[in-house]
Design a protein around this motif. Structure first.
Motif, PDB file in Angstrom:
ATOM      1  N   GLY A  30      40.215 -69.689  12.970  1.00 43.57           N
ATOM      2  CA  GLY A  30      41.401 -70.035  13.746  1.00 43.57           C
ATOM      3  C   GLY A  30      41.151 -71.007  14.874  1.00 43.57           C
ATOM      4  N   ASN A  31      39.885 -71.142  15.302  1.00 40.84           N
ATOM      5  CA  ASN A  31      39.575 -72.069  16.387  1.00 40.84           C
ATOM      6  C   ASN A  31      39.213 -73.461  15.880  1.00 40.84           C
ATOM      7  OD1 ASN A  31      37.217 -71.194  15.218  1.00 40.84           O
ATOM      8  ND2 ASN A  31      36.049 -71.185  17.123  1.00 40.84           N
ATOM      9  N   ILE A  32      39.265 -73.673  14.573  1.00 39.86           N
ATOM     10  CA  ILE A  32      38.958 -74.979  13.984  1.00 39.86           C
ATOM     11  C   ILE A  32      40.260 -75.768  13.892  1.00 39.86           C
ATOM     12  CG2 ILE A  32      37.977 -76.193  12.017  1.00 39.86           C
ATOM     13  CD1 ILE A  32      36.028 -74.336  13.553  1.00 39.86           C
ATOM     14  N   ASN A  33      40.331 -76.883  14.611  1.00 38.51           N
ATOM     15  CA  ASN A  33      41.569 -77.659  14.656  1.00 38.51           C
ATOM     16  C   ASN A  33      41.779 -78.538  13.437  1.00 38.51           C
ATOM     17  OD1 ASN A  33      42.413 -76.659  17.144  1.00 38.51           O
ATOM     18  ND2 ASN A  33      41.120 -78.129  18.238  1.00 38.51           N
ATOM     19  N   ARG A  34      40.724 -79.095  12.906  1.00 37.07           N
ATOM     20  CA  ARG A  34      40.866 -80.029  11.795  1.00 37.07           C
ATOM     21  C   ARG A  34      40.034 -79.539  10.621  1.00 37.07           C
ATOM     22  NH1 ARG A  34      43.886 -82.798   9.021  1.00 37.07           N
ATOM     23  NH2 ARG A  34      42.972 -84.549   7.968  1.00 37.07           N
ATOM     24  N   LEU A  35      40.637 -79.460   9.470  1.00 38.31           N
ATOM     25  CA  LEU A  35      39.927 -79.046   8.257  1.00 38.31           C
ATOM     26  C   LEU A  35      39.486 -80.287   7.500  1.00 38.31           C
ATOM     27  CD1 LEU A  35      42.346 -76.185   7.216  1.00 38.31           C
ATOM     28  CD2 LEU A  35      40.214 -76.021   8.480  1.00 38.31           C
ATOM     29  N   GLU A  36      38.208 -80.323   7.131  1.00 38.67           N
ATOM     30  CA  GLU A  36      37.638 -81.498   6.467  1.00 38.67           C
ATOM     31  C   GLU A  36      37.055 -81.110   5.112  1.00 38.67           C
ATOM     32  OE1 GLU A  36      37.953 -84.526   7.561  1.00 38.67           O
ATOM     33  OE2 GLU A  36      38.716 -84.077   9.559  1.00 38.67           O
ATOM     34  N   ASN A  37      36.080 -81.886   4.636  1.00 44.01           N
ATOM     35  CA  ASN A  37      35.521 -81.713   3.298  1.00 44.01           C
ATOM     36  C   ASN A  37      34.105 -81.161   3.300  1.00 44.01           C
ATOM     37  OD1 ASN A  37      37.807 -82.728   2.050  1.00 44.01           O
ATOM     38  ND2 ASN A  37      37.119 -84.833   2.325  1.00 44.01           N
ATOM     39  N   ASP A  38      33.796 -80.247   4.172  1.00 46.18           N
ATOM     40  CA  ASP A  38      32.467 -79.671   4.223  1.00 46.18           C
ATOM     41  C   ASP A  38      32.448 -78.316   3.522  1.00 46.18           C
ATOM     42  OD1 ASP A  38      31.512 -81.877   5.518  1.00 46.18           O
ATOM     43  OD2 ASP A  38      31.741 -81.018   7.513  1.00 46.18           O
ATOM     44  N   VAL A  39      31.345 -77.635   3.665  1.00 47.23           N
ATOM     45  CA  VAL A  39      31.126 -76.375   2.965  1.00 47.23           C
ATOM     46  C   VAL A  39      30.873 -75.264   3.970  1.00 47.23           C
ATOM     47  CG1 VAL A  39      29.548 -75.169   1.395  1.00 47.23           C
ATOM     48  CG2 VAL A  39      30.185 -77.539   0.939  1.00 47.23           C
ATOM     49  N   ILE A  40      31.413 -74.089   3.691  1.00 45.27           N
ATOM     50  CA  ILE A  40      31.138 -72.905   4.506  1.00 45.27           C
ATOM     51  C   ILE A  40      30.524 -71.846   3.605  1.00 45.27           C
ATOM     52  CG2 ILE A  40      32.159 -70.995   5.787  1.00 45.27           C
ATOM     53  CD1 ILE A  40      34.163 -72.904   6.887  1.00 45.27           C
ATOM     54  N   ASP A  41      29.422 -71.317   4.057  1.00 46.87           N
ATOM     55  CA  ASP A  41      28.754 -70.233   3.336  1.00 46.87           C
ATOM     56  C   ASP A  41      29.518 -68.938   3.606  1.00 46.87           C
ATOM     57  OD1 ASP A  41      27.028 -68.403   2.223  1.00 46.87           O
ATOM     58  OD2 ASP A  41      25.361 -68.868   3.551  1.00 46.87           O
ATOM     59  N   LEU A  42      29.861 -68.218   2.571  1.00 42.62           N
ATOM     60  CA  LEU A  42      30.636 -66.984   2.719  1.00 42.62           C
ATOM     61  C   LEU A  42      29.757 -65.737   2.705  1.00 42.62           C
ATOM     62  CD1 LEU A  42      33.804 -67.856   0.629  1.00 42.62           C
ATOM     63  CD2 LEU A  42      33.457 -67.963   3.091  1.00 42.62           C
ATOM     64  N   THR A  43      28.509 -65.894   3.101  1.00 39.17           N
ATOM     65  CA  THR A  43      27.621 -64.749   3.235  1.00 39.17           C
ATOM     66  C   THR A  43      28.058 -63.913   4.423  1.00 39.17           C
ATOM     67  OG1 THR A  43      25.770 -65.975   2.303  1.00 39.17           O
ATOM     68  CG2 THR A  43      25.237 -64.045   3.655  1.00 39.17           C
ATOM     69  N   GLY A  44      28.166 -62.623   4.214  1.00 42.30           N
ATOM     70  CA  GLY A  44      28.544 -61.744   5.311  1.00 42.30           C
ATOM     71  C   GLY A  44      28.991 -60.392   4.821  1.00 42.30           C
ATOM     72  N   ASN A  45      29.618 -59.632   5.693  1.00 39.49           N
ATOM     73  CA  ASN A  45      30.073 -58.284   5.367  1.00 39.49           C
ATOM     74  C   ASN A  45      31.501 -58.307   4.839  1.00 39.49           C
ATOM     75  OD1 ASN A  45      27.720 -56.839   6.082  1.00 39.49           O
ATOM     76  ND2 ASN A  45      28.224 -57.166   8.218  1.00 39.49           N
ATOM     77  N   TRP A  46      31.631 -58.316   3.529  1.00 42.61           N
ATOM     78  CA  TRP A  46      32.926 -58.276   2.867  1.00 42.61           C
ATOM     79  C   TRP A  46      33.368 -56.816   2.741  1.00 42.61           C
ATOM     80  CZ3 TRP A  46      34.899 -62.085  -1.106  1.00 42.61           C
ATOM     81  CH2 TRP A  46      34.395 -63.372  -0.883  1.00 42.61           C
ATOM     82  N   GLN A  47      34.659 -56.603   2.703  1.00 47.49           N
ATOM     83  CA  GLN A  47      35.155 -55.260   2.416  1.00 47.49           C
ATOM     84  C   GLN A  47      34.957 -55.013   0.926  1.00 47.49           C
ATOM     85  OE1 GLN A  47      39.164 -54.464   3.730  1.00 47.49           O
ATOM     86  NE2 GLN A  47      39.207 -52.478   2.727  1.00 47.49           N
ATOM     87  N   PHE A  48      34.576 -53.786   0.571  1.00 52.09           N
ATOM     88  CA  PHE A  48      34.284 -53.452  -0.823  1.00 52.09           C
ATOM     89  C   PHE A  48      34.846 -52.079  -1.156  1.00 52.09           C
ATOM     90  CE2 PHE A  48      31.471 -51.421  -3.963  1.00 52.09           C
ATOM     91  CZ  PHE A  48      31.658 -52.296  -5.025  1.00 52.09           C
ATOM     92  N   TYR A  49      35.394 -51.970  -2.351  1.00 52.10           N
ATOM     93  CA  TYR A  49      35.876 -50.677  -2.835  1.00 52.10           C
ATOM     94  C   TYR A  49      35.344 -50.480  -4.253  1.00 52.10           C
ATOM     95  CZ  TYR A  49      38.841 -46.612  -3.397  1.00 52.10           C
ATOM     96  OH  TYR A  49      39.291 -45.330  -3.568  1.00 52.10           O
ATOM     97  N   TYR A  50      34.589 -49.419  -4.456  1.00 50.19           N
ATOM     98  CA  TYR A  50      34.023 -49.131  -5.774  1.00 50.19           C
ATOM     99  C   TYR A  50      34.948 -48.204  -6.556  1.00 50.19           C
ATOM    100  CZ  TYR A  50      30.965 -47.579  -9.474  1.00 50.19           C
ATOM    101  OH  TYR A  50      30.443 -47.299 -10.705  1.00 50.19           O
TER     102      TYR A  50
END
Length: 176
Positions: A33-53
């Motif tokens: 939300g603090n990113i004002n301009r969206l460009e053509n780069d890459v974001i790594d989505l490594t992290g704590n995702w919610q999971f339901y087994y």
């Protein structure tokens, strides 16, 4: 087994969002939300995702789970590296991964283009963004009957005018 280790190694990369500093995924939320301009780069989505087994759930169902049923696991990784109520999660079964990506509201209604690169899920999955199916591989089923695994690296692209992306992966795994 080796397949279990590969299921979610290098799971996703979201393209077309520029960011100078690495953002962290905490408790299933990536706040851009603090990113004002969206460009053509890459974001790594490594992290704590919610999971339901044990079930394939929608984003709304994942958000509305009681706090005692919400589980967050490090992704990419196999779900077998985690426990629920002190018991190791079995390799075979189904699960839902959920990530909420909050975008800058200034960009709302800009019809931005996004993409997910899925490189090494060797099972069956469906990828939903804000309730829309944007990618899949194999056949996901609640039981082994009809399940068809496949290794299918792909990039899934979609447009969105929303200020939030609700990312849901339905994963089925009944193979070694």
């Amino acid at each position: 087994s080796e397949l279990q280790k590969i299921i979610f190694i290098a799971i996703l990369t979201i393209t077309t969002i520029s960011i100078a500093n690495a953002q962290e995924i905490n408790n299933g939320v990536l706040n851009l939300g603090n990113i004002n301009r969206l460009e053509n780069d890459v974001i790594d989505l490594t992290g704590n995702w919610q999971f339901y087994y044990g079930k394939h759930l929608t984003a709304e169902q994942m958000r509305n789970l009681p706090a005692t049923e919400k589980k967050y696991i490090k992704t990419p990784a196999t779900w077998t590296d985690n426990t629920i109520n002190g018991k190791k999660i079995p390799a075979f079964g189904i699960g839902t991964y959920y990530l909420k990506i909050v975008l800058n509201k200034q960009n709302k209604n800009d019809n931005l283009n996004f993409g997910f690169k899925i490189s090494s899920i060797i099972s069956a999955y469906k990828l939903y963004i804000n309730g829309e199916l944007v990618g899949s591989a194999g056949v996901t089923t609640p039981t082994i009957k009809g399940y068809v695994p496949i290794y299918y690296p792909q990039s899934c692209y979609f447009d969105s005018e929303a200020d939030t992306l609700n990312v849901v992966f339905h994963v089925t795994n009944f193979t070694d």
